[in-house]
Scaffold this active site. Sequence first.
Site, PDB file in Angstrom:
ATOM      1  CE  LYS A  88       6.245  59.843  10.546  1.00 33.73           C
ATOM      2  NZ  LYS A  88       6.708  59.792  11.929  1.00 33.73           N
ATOM      3  CG  ASN A  89       9.361  62.584  11.706  1.00 36.60           C
ATOM      4  OD1 ASN A  89       8.245  62.140  11.987  1.00 36.60           O
ATOM      5  ND2 ASN A  89      10.377  61.815  11.364  1.00 36.60           N
ATOM      6  NE  ARG A  95       9.883  57.471  20.445  1.00 32.00           N
ATOM      7  CZ  ARG A  95      10.405  57.039  21.575  1.00 32.00           C
ATOM      8  NH1 ARG A  95       9.947  55.948  22.143  1.00 32.00           N
ATOM      9  NH2 ARG A  95      11.388  57.697  22.144  1.00 32.00           N
ATOM     10  CB  CYS A 138       8.289  52.516  14.038  1.00 31.87           C
ATOM     11  SG  CYS A 138       7.142  53.154  12.824  1.00 31.87           S
ATOM     12  CG  ASP A 179      13.548  58.232   9.485  1.00 33.09           C
ATOM     13  OD1 ASP A 179      12.762  57.573  10.164  1.00 33.09           O
ATOM     14  OD2 ASP A 179      14.316  59.077   9.978  1.00 33.09           O
ATOM     15  CB  VAL A 226      19.971  56.301  14.025  1.00 33.56           C
ATOM     16  CG1 VAL A 226      18.972  57.074  14.881  1.00 33.56           C
ATOM     17  CG2 VAL A 226      20.907  57.260  13.300  1.00 33.56           C
TER      18      VAL A 226
HETATM   19  N1  EPU Z   1      17.020  57.278  22.509  1.00 39.65           N
HETATM   20  C1  EPU Z   1      17.271  56.848  23.786  1.00 39.65           C
HETATM   21  N2  EPU Z   1      16.594  57.459  24.808  1.00 39.65           N
HETATM   22  C2  EPU Z   1      15.704  58.465  24.587  1.00 39.65           C
HETATM   23  C3  EPU Z   1      15.471  58.907  23.273  1.00 39.65           C
HETATM   24  C4  EPU Z   1      16.154  58.290  22.250  1.00 39.65           C
HETATM   25  O1  EPU Z   1      18.057  55.930  24.004  1.00 39.65           O
HETATM   26  O2  EPU Z   1      15.125  58.969  25.577  1.00 39.65           O
HETATM   27  C5  EPU Z   1      17.714  56.625  21.396  1.00 39.65           C
HETATM   28  C6  EPU Z   1      16.724  55.888  20.489  1.00 39.65           C
HETATM   29  O3  EPU Z   1      16.397  54.613  21.013  1.00 39.65           O
HETATM   30  C7  EPU Z   1      17.452  55.848  19.182  1.00 39.65           C
HETATM   31  C8  EPU Z   1      18.233  57.165  19.188  1.00 39.65           C
HETATM   32  O4  EPU Z   1      18.285  57.595  20.537  1.00 39.65           O
HETATM   33  O5  EPU Z   1      18.353  54.772  19.183  1.00 39.65           O
HETATM   34  C9  EPU Z   1      17.673  58.252  18.341  1.00 39.65           C
HETATM   35  O6  EPU Z   1      16.312  58.477  18.660  1.00 39.65           O
HETATM   36  P1  EPU Z   1      15.618  59.895  18.468  1.00 39.65           P
HETATM   37  O7  EPU Z   1      15.229  60.400  19.817  1.00 39.65           O
HETATM   38  O8  EPU Z   1      16.487  60.743  17.616  1.00 39.65           O
HETATM   39  O9  EPU Z   1      14.323  59.496  17.658  1.00 39.65           O
HETATM   40  P2  EPU Z   1      12.839  59.984  17.890  1.00 39.65           P
HETATM   41  O10 EPU Z   1      12.786  61.415  18.244  1.00 39.65           O
HETATM   42  O11 EPU Z   1      12.120  59.003  18.751  1.00 39.65           O
HETATM   43  C10 EPU Z   1      12.456  60.824  15.446  1.00 39.65           C
HETATM   44  C11 EPU Z   1      11.523  60.490  14.327  1.00 39.65           C
HETATM   45  C12 EPU Z   1      11.913  59.151  13.734  1.00 39.65           C
HETATM   46  C13 EPU Z   1      13.341  59.236  13.220  1.00 39.65           C
HETATM   47  C14 EPU Z   1      14.285  59.667  14.359  1.00 39.65           C
HETATM   48  C15 EPU Z   1      15.701  59.877  13.894  1.00 39.65           C
HETATM   49  C16 EPU Z   1       9.481  61.558  14.987  1.00 39.65           C
HETATM   50  C17 EPU Z   1       8.076  61.410  15.446  1.00 39.65           C
HETATM   51  N3  EPU Z   1      10.171  60.432  14.840  1.00 39.65           N
HETATM   52  O12 EPU Z   1      12.283  59.807  16.410  1.00 39.65           O
HETATM   53  O13 EPU Z   1      11.057  58.950  12.634  1.00 39.65           O
HETATM   54  O14 EPU Z   1      13.739  57.977  12.763  1.00 39.65           O
HETATM   55  O15 EPU Z   1      13.797  60.895  14.954  1.00 39.65           O
HETATM   56  O16 EPU Z   1      15.755  60.840  12.886  1.00 39.65           O
HETATM   57  O17 EPU Z   1       9.962  62.657  14.747  1.00 39.65           O
HETATM   58  C18 EPU Z   1       9.784  57.754  11.112  1.00 39.65           C
HETATM   59  O18 EPU Z   1       9.406  58.853  10.678  1.00 39.65           O
HETATM   60  O19 EPU Z   1       9.544  56.656  10.563  1.00 39.65           O
HETATM   61  C19 EPU Z   1      10.558  57.714  12.352  1.00 39.65           C
HETATM   62  C20 EPU Z   1      10.767  56.605  13.046  1.00 39.65           C
END
Ligand code: EPU
Length: 438
Positions: free
Chosen positions: A23-24, A97, A121, A311, A333
Site C-alpha cells: 500500500k505504502n 494523507r 489514521c 506498523d 515513531v
Molecule cells: N511528522 C511530523 N511532521 C511531518 C511529517 C511527519 O512531525 O510533516 C512525524 C509524524 O507525526 C510521525 C513521524 O514524523 O511521528 C513519522 O511520520 P512519517 O512522515 O514517517 O509517516 P507518514 O509518511 O505520514 C507513512 C505510512 C505509515 C507509516 C509511516 C512510518 C503511508 C501512506 N503511510 O506515514 O503507514 O506508519 O510512514 O513508516 O505511507 C499504515 O500503513 O498504517 C501507516 C500509518
Amino acid sequence: MADILTVTGGSPLVGDLEVRGAKNLVSKAMVAALLAEGPCVLRNVPEISDVKVVSGLLELHGVKIDSTDNDGELLLDPTNVEQAHVADIDAHAGSSRVPVLLCGPLLHRLGEAFIPDLGGCRIGERPINYHLDVLRQFGADVQKRPEGLRLTAPHGLHGAKVRLPFPSVGATEQVLLTAVRAQGVTELSNAAVEPEIIDLICVLQKMGAIISVETDRVIKIEGVDRLGGYEHTAIPDRIEAGSWACAALATRGDVYVRGAQQQPMMPFLNVFRKVGGAFTIDDEGIRFWHPGGQLRSLVLETDVHPGFMTDWQQPLVVALTQTSGLSIVHERVYENRLGFTEALGEMGAVIQLYRECLGGSPCRFGRANFRHSAVVSGPTPLRGAEITVPDLRGGFSYLIAALAAEGTSKVHGIDLIYRGYERFSDKLDALGATYDVG
Ligand code: EPU
C-alpha cells in the site's frame, strides 16, 4: 458489505494466502505518474480502498486511470493533467494523507497546487510541517486559506540542501517527488530509507530521474527537464505479511504468506524468532507458525528502517499477550499508537501504558506527555468482546485478538481494515476462520 464482523475465536488459523503490492509504495508510485509525460503501467496493485482513494484524486487532476485485463495492473495516463477544486479533493481524499504528496508534481506540471486539511489514521498528531518546510526550501510559496493550502512557485523550483528533523517517510517522498524535476542538485540528509522508498526511487529512475542513495541516510537527486512513463511491479506488502504472521502466532496457527520476502522483513523475522515463533523462507513466500510450547516475552522498540517498523507493532502486541512474562514495547515513531491496547484490556489482556521511554533508547516523546511505552504481562487468555476498530493496523490487531479469543467478538468499523488489507475476508476463509458478516 456490512461494517461489522462477528468472530468466533479460539481456533488456530491454518492455510495459505497471498500478499500483493505494498500500500505504502503503490499510492506513491501512482502519484509519481503525475510527473510523467507518457503513460505508466503499475503491476501487483492490491484491491484496497486506499488505491481507490488515490485513483479518485488523480482522476480529479486529469489523470486517466484504467485497469487492464491483467489482474492487479493499472494504466495511468497523465497527458492531460489539470487543476482540481479543493472541495472535490477534500471529498475524495477522506482520511488519506496522500494529497500533500501531489504538491511538488502539481507545481511542476501546473505552477500551482491546492490541498485540503489532511487526515490519515488517528495514531498521533501527524502534522505536515516537514512537508511544507521542504517545499519552501525548493522555492514554493505556501498560503493558508480557509479551504486549505494554496502553493505556487513564482520563481520555479530549485534543488536545495535539505535536512529532515526526523527520517519521515512522507517528507522523504515529498523531497524525491519535487527534486526530480527541480533545477539543480538536491542533497537530502536524515532521509527515510524504507524499502518502499527505495522502490519509489526505482520507479523514478525508470522515468528518467537521477537519484543516488548514499551512506548515512543521504540521498542526492540531480534534477532533469523531463520524465517519461514507467512500467513497474510494486514490491510486496511487508506490513500485511507481518500482520498475518502475528495472526498465526497469536492463534497458535500455521500460515503460508505467498509473496512475503525475507530482505524487507528481516527486522520482523528477528523479533518473530526471539519471541518463539517459527518460520521458513522459500522463493515464493514465508511460512509462519507457532511451534508449540510457551512464547517468550521481549523488549521491542519501534524505529524507522532498518528498525522494527511501527506498523508491525500493533499486530505483534496481540501475540505478546500470549508470551510468558513481561514484554516491553516502546513506540518511537508515533506518539499515540498504543491507545488501541485499551480494548485489548477489555478482552483480558494486561497492558499498562507509560509516559517514560521504556526499553533503553530515549526518543522524541520522552519529555512530552505521551503514553508511548507499554508493559504487556502474559500469558493471559483472551475472551470475546464488542470492540470498534480505531485505525487501520489497530483494527487488524483487534481482528487477531478476536480470532485468538475464546467466545464471540463483535468487531465494528471493519471498513477501515479494507484501506490496507486486500480481500481480508476471503483470506480469513482460506485460513479456516469462523465469522459472520454483520
Ligand atoms: N511528522 C511530523 N511532521 C511531518 C511529517 C511527519 O512531525 O510533516 C512525524 C509524524 O507525526 C510521525 C513521524 O514524523 O511521528 C513519522 O511520520 P512519517 O512522515 O514517517 O509517516 P507518514 O509518511 O505520514 C507513512 C505510512 C505509515 C507509516 C509511516 C512510518 C503511508 C501512506 N503511510 O506515514 O503507514 O506508519 O510512514 O513508516 O505511507 C499504515 O500503513 O498504517 C501507516 C500509518
